[in-house]
Each structure stands twice: as structure tokens, then as C-alpha cells.
Design an enzyme around this catalytic site. Structure first.
Site, PDB file in Angstrom:
ATOM      1  N   THR A  32      -7.235 -14.577   3.417  1.00 20.41           N
ATOM      2  CA  THR A  32      -6.935 -15.954   3.820  1.00 20.41           C
ATOM      3  C   THR A  32      -5.560 -16.041   4.466  1.00 20.41           C
ATOM      4  O   THR A  32      -5.277 -17.008   5.181  1.00 20.41           O
ATOM      5  CB  THR A  32      -7.037 -16.904   2.613  1.00 20.41           C
ATOM      6  N   ASP A  33      -4.694 -15.049   4.233  1.00 20.57           N
ATOM      7  CA  ASP A  33      -3.413 -15.087   4.963  1.00 20.57           C
ATOM      8  C   ASP A  33      -3.621 -14.814   6.456  1.00 20.57           C
ATOM      9  O   ASP A  33      -2.832 -15.270   7.286  1.00 20.57           O
ATOM     10  CB  ASP A  33      -2.352 -14.154   4.350  1.00 20.57           C
TER      11      ASP A  33
ATOM     12  N   GLY B 299      -0.757   3.697  -2.323  1.00 21.13           N
ATOM     13  CA  GLY B 299      -2.051   3.589  -1.660  1.00 21.13           C
ATOM     14  C   GLY B 299      -3.173   3.080  -2.555  1.00 21.13           C
ATOM     15  O   GLY B 299      -4.340   3.305  -2.264  1.00 21.13           O
ATOM     16  N   ALA B 300      -2.824   2.376  -3.627  1.00 20.94           N
ATOM     17  CA  ALA B 300      -3.853   1.871  -4.546  1.00 20.94           C
ATOM     18  C   ALA B 300      -4.244   0.433  -4.236  1.00 20.94           C
ATOM     19  O   ALA B 300      -5.129  -0.124  -4.873  1.00 20.94           O
ATOM     20  CB  ALA B 300      -3.355   1.972  -5.992  1.00 20.94           C
TER      21      ALA B 300
ATOM     22  N   LEU C 177      -1.805  -1.990  -4.232  1.00 19.96           N
ATOM     23  CA  LEU C 177      -0.825  -2.827  -4.937  1.00 19.96           C
ATOM     24  C   LEU C 177       0.439  -3.007  -4.099  1.00 19.96           C
ATOM     25  O   LEU C 177       1.504  -3.323  -4.610  1.00 19.96           O
ATOM     26  CB  LEU C 177      -0.487  -2.212  -6.301  1.00 19.96           C
ATOM     27  N   SER C 178       0.292  -2.803  -2.786  1.00 20.01           N
ATOM     28  CA  SER C 178       1.361  -3.093  -1.823  1.00 20.01           C
ATOM     29  C   SER C 178       2.585  -2.201  -1.990  1.00 20.01           C
ATOM     30  O   SER C 178       3.724  -2.673  -1.914  1.00 20.01           O
ATOM     31  CB  SER C 178       1.762  -4.569  -1.884  1.00 20.01           C
TER      32      SER C 178
ATOM     33  N   SER D 278       3.512  -0.125   0.228  1.00 17.04           N
ATOM     34  CA  SER D 278       4.220  -0.090   1.517  1.00 17.04           C
ATOM     35  C   SER D 278       5.049  -1.356   1.714  1.00 17.04           C
ATOM     36  O   SER D 278       6.185  -1.289   2.199  1.00 17.04           O
ATOM     37  CB  SER D 278       3.257   0.133   2.686  1.00 17.04           C
TER      38      SER D 278
ATOM     39  N   ASP E 186       1.656  -9.788   1.208  1.00 16.13           N
ATOM     40  CA  ASP E 186       2.212  -8.714   0.376  1.00 16.13           C
ATOM     41  C   ASP E 186       3.734  -8.735   0.402  1.00 16.13           C
ATOM     42  O   ASP E 186       4.402  -8.626  -0.629  1.00 16.13           O
ATOM     43  CB  ASP E 186       1.719  -7.351   0.867  1.00 16.13           C
TER      44      ASP E 186
ATOM     45  N   TYR F 273      -9.894  -3.376   8.524  1.00 18.81           N
ATOM     46  CA  TYR F 273      -9.049  -4.574   8.447  1.00 18.81           C
ATOM     47  C   TYR F 273      -8.942  -5.227   9.823  1.00 18.81           C
ATOM     48  O   TYR F 273      -9.114  -6.443   9.973  1.00 18.81           O
ATOM     49  CB  TYR F 273      -7.655  -4.201   7.927  1.00 18.81           C
TER      50      TYR F 273
HETATM   51  C1  GLA Z   1      -3.674  -6.481   2.817  1.00 21.74           C
HETATM   52  C2  GLA Z   1      -2.792  -7.222   3.825  1.00 21.74           C
HETATM   53  C3  GLA Z   1      -2.576  -8.663   3.395  1.00 21.74           C
HETATM   54  C4  GLA Z   1      -3.877  -9.365   3.041  1.00 21.74           C
HETATM   55  C5  GLA Z   1      -4.744  -8.491   2.124  1.00 21.74           C
HETATM   56  C6  GLA Z   1      -6.132  -9.058   1.924  1.00 21.74           C
HETATM   57  O1  GLA Z   1      -2.996  -6.356   1.591  1.00 21.74           O
HETATM   58  O2  GLA Z   1      -1.557  -6.583   3.986  1.00 21.74           O
HETATM   59  O3  GLA Z   1      -1.874  -9.360   4.394  1.00 21.74           O
HETATM   60  O4  GLA Z   1      -4.579  -9.730   4.196  1.00 21.74           O
HETATM   61  O5  GLA Z   1      -4.890  -7.179   2.620  1.00 21.74           O
HETATM   62  O6  GLA Z   1      -6.087 -10.284   1.288  1.00 21.74           O
END
Ligand code: GLA
Length: 338
Positions: A17-18, A99-100, A102-103, A105, A145, A194
């Protein structure tokens, strides 16, 4: 010495949704990237215990995507966006699994930007790091993220309006455990898929206008609007983000009133929407979600993050699951200088 810590995030609801500048409900978690070192010199040189080769990035780097080793791309992306006047030498360590989903990067980008002296609001920090991520990876990601890592609040999830970048901290009730369980599947296909999902949403917006303005709670009106999209796949992709966008404030409200039945229903609906309309789940993840959902004491569970592998998030009574990580809603990135 400069010490920066930047957390990872788990998203409770609001997936992709972002990308439509809609709403998301992530929380920063108590797994984080930490950088320690000193400013100076004319390169950014970071050594990581988890990587065999250091990231060494010139301050005038022009093509972050070409940086090597691959983790240096994210450092280079931040350097290219921030253009610091002086370099930095130090170490990186992480308690975040890499790379799991959980952001890791985003946490690295936020930590690097702060180590290099970024000054400004958390929204500006997140916007810069989002651009860095896009340049480094080529993935047209949204801002969730990076903003979750920058703006986290202890004890709270963040209701974020990705159009205005307004962040509203929402308390996560004490008696709810947030558990992240890895599916065991790496997210290898995620990057190209993506971009394909983002392109489908752009195609839907060509027909319908900004998707964030559609009312995902009015199913009749939504079905009528979506009928204007000829392509079945594009229509399904749009249906996911529009209905998901409506589920975000609904989940935030249900968490606030302690209505855990509604929390579970919304998470289940979100997962079905990701599985059937957005097609970012996998049979392994579906089986994991079904198994956890059937476990007594689990209020709700769904895929979290970009999908095609990675993690699920479960909201539970404390202590009912012993797999994965129990994560706490945590403060955002911070800098200390000694
Ligand atoms: C990744 C992207 C985010 C978001 C999610 C899915 O984490 O970096 O911006 O789009 O996927 O919600």
C-alpha cells in the site's frame, strides 16, 4: 566515536500500500544494525563481521548499483544521495537476519546516513534512504521500511499515511506478543516480481486515478470501479491494495480497543488478498500461516513484507509459539557521539 543504531521493521498490515501512497502499519523492532566509527578521510569504509569483504565507497561514487561486494551497493546509494563532505571508517554489525524480509537493507541505509552526518526530519531521512535503496537495488520500493526504521517508537506500531508522511504511533497492548517466523524460503524472486507488481498498480491508476482515493470498504462501489479495468491480473492487483488500504486503519482501531477477534479476521483477510489477488505468497508460506492460525492463543497471522518467501507475522498471547523471534516495538534510529 560515533555509534548509530537503526532497527529493522515488521509490518503488521498494509502490504504494497505504500506503493500507492496509501497507509501502512509497521513497527520498528528490537533487532538492529549498529555502526561504530569515526568521520574523516575521503572514502566510506565499513567492515562487517557478517561479510568477507568490506564496503569501500568513494565520496563521488556515480553508480551505486555497480558497487561491490553487493552489500556495498546500499552504502554507495546513501553516499550518492547524501554527498557527505567527509568519509567514515568503522564497523557494522547486525542482530537482524539479512534478507529475511525484516528490512536489513533499510536499517543499513538509515544507519549509514546518520553515521555520515545526515541532519533533518525522520521523513526526510526516510525519503533519502528510499532513493538510495532504489538506486542500489533497482527496485521501485515504497517508503515504509526506511520510515519505520527512522521514526520507530518504543511500545508502538506506526500508522503511516504514505501520501502526507504523517506518522501516528499506535500503542501495541502489553499483553500481545508479536512473533516473526521465517518460512525457510529465501526471497530470491522478490526484486523482479516487486517491479512487476508496481507496474500493474501504475496501469490500474491510469484507468482509475490514484488508487489510495478509492474506498476499499465499500465492496459494491469498488467492484463497479474495478470493472473498468479490462485486464484480470491488473484488476486483482488493484483490488488487493485498495482493500488492504482499508484494512490498515481498521486493524489499528481494533488493536486500540483490544478487539482481537477483528484483528485476527483482518489479518486473515489480508493474507487471503495477498495470496489470491496479489499472488505474493507461496504454498510453504500458506501452510505456515494455516498452521499458526490454528494454534490456540494465536490471534492473527499473515505474510509480512514483499513476499515470495521471507517471514510471517503473528500476534499472539505471550509465550504460545516457540519458533521464530518474539520482537518488541522499538524506538527508531539513534546516534550517540562520545
Ligand atoms: C518492501 C518495500 C516496501 C513495501 C513492502 C511491501 O519491503 O521496500 O516499500 O512495499 O515491500 O509492503
Amino acid at each position: 566515536m560515533i555509534r548509530v543504531t537503526a532497527p529493522g521493521r515488521v509490518n503488521l498490515i498494509g502490504e504494497y500500500t505504500d506503493v500507492i501512497d496509501g497507509r501502512v502499519l509497521p513497527m520498528a523492532i528490537d533487532l538492529a544494525v549498529t555502526i561504530e566509527g569515526e568521520r574523516g578521510g575521503d572514502v566510506v569504509e565499513l567492515h562487517s563481521a557478517d561479510e568477507t569483504k568490506p564496503a569501500v565507497v568513494a565520496l563521488d561514487v556515480v553508480d551505486p548499483a555497480a558497487a561491490s561486494p553487493s552489500w556495498a551497493r546500499y552504502v554507495a546509494g546513501v553516499v550518492a544521495e547524501l554527498r557527505p563532505r567527509v568519509g567514515f571508517t568503522g564497523t557494522v554489525r547486525t542482530t537482524l537476519p539479512i534478507g529475511a524480509g525484516l528490512s536489513s537493507s533499510a536499517a543499513l541505509e538509515v544507519a549509514v546516513a546518520l553515521a555520515l552526518g545526515f541532519e533533518g526530519s525522520s521523513a526526510d531521512l526516510a525519503a533519502l534512504c528510499r532513493r538510495a535503496e532504489q538506486r542500489a537495488s533497482g527496485v521501485p520500493c515504497g517508503i515504509m521500511d526506511q520510515l519505520a526504521s527512522a521514526a520507530g517508537r518504543a511500545g508502538h506500531a506506526l500508522l503511516i499515511d504514505c501520501h502526507t508522511l504523517e506518522v501516528t504511533p499506535m500503542p501495541v497492548p502489553e499483553g500481545i506478543e508479536v512473533r516473526v517466523v521465517h518460512s525457510g524460503q529465501p526471497r530470491s524472486l522478490a526484486d523482479s516480481a516487486y517491479a512487476e507488481r508496481a507496474a500493474a498498480l501504475a496501469a490500474a491508476a491510469e484507468v482509475l486515478g490514484p488508487l489510495r482515493l478509492l474506498d476499499g470498504a465499500d465492496h459494491q462501489a469498488l467492484a463497479t470501479a474495478l470493472d473498468r479495468i479490462d485486464d484480470d491480473t491488473v484488476r486483482a492487483r488493484a483490488r488487493h491494495v485498495v482493500t488492504e488500504n482499508a484494512r490498515v486503519p481498521a486493524l489499528a482501531a481494533a488493536l486500540g480497543t483490544g478487539d482481537l477477534t477483528t484483528v485476527g479476521d483482518l489479518m486473515a483477510a489480508s493474507h487471503r488478498s495477498m495470496r489470491d489477488d496479489f499472488e505474493i505468497s507461496t504454498p510453504v508460506i500458506d501452510a505456515l500461516v494455516d498452521r499458526l492460525a490454528a494454534t490456540p492463543g494465536v490471534h492473527g497471522v499473515r505474510l509480512t513484507g514483499a513476499g515470495f518467501g521471507g517471514c510471517v507475522v503473528a500476534l499472539t498471547e505471550p509465550g504460545v509459539l516457540d519458533e521464530g523471534w518474539a520482537v518488541r516495538p522499538s524506538a527508531g534510529a539513534s546516534v550517540t557521539e562520545t
